[in-house]
Design a protein around this motif. Structure first.
Motif, PDB file in Angstrom:
ATOM      1  N   SER A  20       1.269  -1.175   0.002  1.00 17.20           N
ATOM      2  CA  SER A  20      -0.048  -0.092   0.160  1.00 17.20           C
ATOM      3  C   SER A  20       0.588   1.164   0.062  1.00 17.20           C
ATOM      4  O   SER A  20       1.812   1.529   0.871  1.00 17.20           O
ATOM      5  CB  SER A  20      -0.846  -0.055   0.921  1.00 17.20           C
ATOM      6  N   ARG A  22      -0.238   4.148   0.426  1.00 12.24           N
ATOM      7  CA  ARG A  22      -0.900   4.904   1.348  1.00 12.24           C
ATOM      8  C   ARG A  22      -0.446   4.625   3.176  1.00 12.24           C
ATOM      9  O   ARG A  22       0.620   5.379   4.090  1.00 12.24           O
ATOM     10  CB  ARG A  22      -2.442   5.132   1.316  1.00 12.24           C
ATOM     11  N   SER A  23       0.095   3.937   3.175  1.00 20.15           N
ATOM     12  CA  SER A  23       0.576   2.534   4.870  1.00 20.15           C
ATOM     13  C   SER A  23       1.711   3.046   4.374  1.00 20.15           C
ATOM     14  O   SER A  23       2.591   2.543   5.808  1.00 20.15           O
ATOM     15  CB  SER A  23      -0.063   1.622   4.938  1.00 20.15           C
ATOM     16  N   GLU A  73      -9.499  -7.429  -4.168  1.00 16.95           N
ATOM     17  CA  GLU A  73      -7.965  -8.330  -3.548  1.00 16.95           C
ATOM     18  C   GLU A  73      -8.190  -9.694  -3.899  1.00 16.95           C
ATOM     19  O   GLU A  73      -8.035 -10.489  -2.596  1.00 16.95           O
ATOM     20  CB  GLU A  73      -7.831  -7.746  -2.975  1.00 16.95           C
TER      21      GLU A  73
END
Length: 216
Positions: A20, A22-23, A73
């Motif tokens: 990710s 974002r993380s 996913e």
């Protein structure tokens, strides 16, 4: 995806992780239920899913198409069209025009035939349509690999890469041609700057830059 196995496929383990942006970390998702079998090719993107040709078991010789949906996913198998597996000596699958595209090359008597299939409705086997059946022995010879790359701007032609494998030199050479869908004529694409040995890969620009979290 990470897969490990022992000698003679006595031990086999696989798992899948998603990174990710974002993380800025990896997280494990549902384990894969197929075997890549030393396939080092990158997955190709079509219908918001990444796809690979895989094997359902380490011992299997039958290739299957699997897709990984980037939204949910989840992995899913997609059925291939019914084509001449008994005559086949090469086939490849990729994305073209946003759809799944399968190319089957086989010999028929003294001719080499190239069939191009397009999946019009994603995930539906019955939607595979044979859009091209190219029978050109004077243009294709010496055990080639004929791969469609893209449609022309008006959609009337398909750009092919005709690659020839030189096994003893471990090199690939070839040429580019336009195939006219209406007249079925073939036109060579001249480019003197192409080296003697080359390979072709398709580039897809990412919607998210890798450094999107970096400060400007």
């Amino acid at each position: 995806m990470v897969q490990s196995h022992g000698n003679n496929d006595e031990y086999f383990h696989s798992e899948a992780k998603v990174y990710s942006l974002r993380s800025n970390c990896w997280r494990r998702i549902k384990d894969v239920c197929f075997y890549l079998k030393f396939n080092r090719k990158f997955g190709f993107l079509a219908n918001n899913a990444l796809h690979w040709m895989v094997f359902k078991t380490p011992q299997s010789d039958n290739r299957n198409l699997v897709g990984f949906n980037l939204g949910s996913e989840e992995f899913r198998f997609l059925e291939l069209p019914d084509f001449c597996l008994d005559k086949l000596f090469w086939f490849g699958i990729k994305a073209m025009g946003g759809d799944l595209c399968l190319t089957a090359t086989y010999r028929e008597i003294n001719n080499v035939v190239v069939d191009v299939w397009i999946m019009k409705e994603y995930g539906v086997k019955q939607s595979w349509i044979k859009s091209i059946s190219w029978n050109e022995p004077h243009n294709i010879s010496d055990s080639p690999v004929a791969a469609p790359l893209a449609f022309s701007k008006n959609g009337n032609k398909v750009l092919f890469n005709i690659a020839y494998k030189w096994c003893h030199l471990r090199k690939r050479g070839g040429k580019f041609v336009w195939y006219d869908l209406g007249s079925q004529r073939v036109e060579n694409v001249g480019n003197r700057q192409i080296p003697t040995s080359f390979d072709v890969d398709l580039f897809v620009d990412s919607l998210v830059p890798l450094n999107s979290n970096a400060q400007q």
